[in-house]
Design a protein around this motif. Structure first.
Motif, PDB file in Angstrom:
ATOM      1  N   UNK A 171       0.840  -1.204   0.000  1.00 28.56           N
ATOM      2  CA  UNK A 171       0.000   0.000   0.000  1.00 28.56           C
ATOM      3  C   UNK A 171       0.875   1.254   0.000  1.00 28.56           C
ATOM      4  N   UNK A 172       0.518   2.255  -0.787  1.00 27.67           N
ATOM      5  CA  UNK A 172       1.348   3.467  -0.898  1.00 27.67           C
ATOM      6  C   UNK A 172       1.633   4.150   0.440  1.00 27.67           C
ATOM      7  N   UNK A 173       0.681   4.132   1.360  1.00 25.43           N
ATOM      8  CA  UNK A 173       0.896   4.819   2.641  1.00 25.43           C
ATOM      9  C   UNK A 173       1.858   4.064   3.559  1.00 25.43           C
ATOM     10  N   UNK A 182       8.590  -1.466   9.143  1.00 28.35           N
ATOM     11  CA  UNK A 182       7.973  -2.139  10.287  1.00 28.35           C
ATOM     12  C   UNK A 182       6.458  -2.241  10.109  1.00 28.35           C
ATOM     13  N   UNK A 183       5.830  -1.166   9.672  1.00 28.11           N
ATOM     14  CA  UNK A 183       4.385  -1.177   9.450  1.00 28.11           C
ATOM     15  C   UNK A 183       4.020  -2.080   8.277  1.00 28.11           C
ATOM     16  N   UNK A 184       4.865  -2.100   7.273  1.00 26.76           N
ATOM     17  CA  UNK A 184       4.625  -2.956   6.111  1.00 26.76           C
ATOM     18  C   UNK A 184       4.729  -4.431   6.499  1.00 26.76           C
ATOM     19  N   UNK A 185       5.689  -4.762   7.340  1.00 28.35           N
ATOM     20  CA  UNK A 185       5.832  -6.140   7.840  1.00 28.35           C
ATOM     21  C   UNK A 185       4.597  -6.554   8.634  1.00 28.35           C
TER      22      UNK A 185
END
Length: 69
Positions: free
Chosen positions: A20-22, A28-31
């Motif tokens: 997601x672009x955001x 860490x948030x992507x994981x």
């Protein structure tokens, strides 16, 4: 000299995961986001697999071993 912009791709078990672009600039948030899709990612190691076809590939690799003794 030519500069090429690479797109970061995350892969788990041979599957390209959505980014997601955001969350693109927050590993860490992507994981955590990817772990909602595949919970084993929480214990997996993130390994830089190099460049491939204009993409910079990061693979989540599962930890392999035995549990306790």
């Amino acid at each position: 000299m030519e500069v090429t912009q690479l797109t970061r791709v995350y892969r788990y078990d041979g599957i390209d995961l959505p980014v997601p672009p955001h969350l693109a600039n927050d590993p860490a948030a992507l994981r955590a986001y990817h772990a909602t899709l595949y919970p084993a990612i929480l214990n997996a190691e993130a390994v830089d697999a190099g460049a491939s076809g204009g993409n910079l590939v990061t693979e989540y690799r599962r930890a392999v071993g035995t549990k306790g003794r």
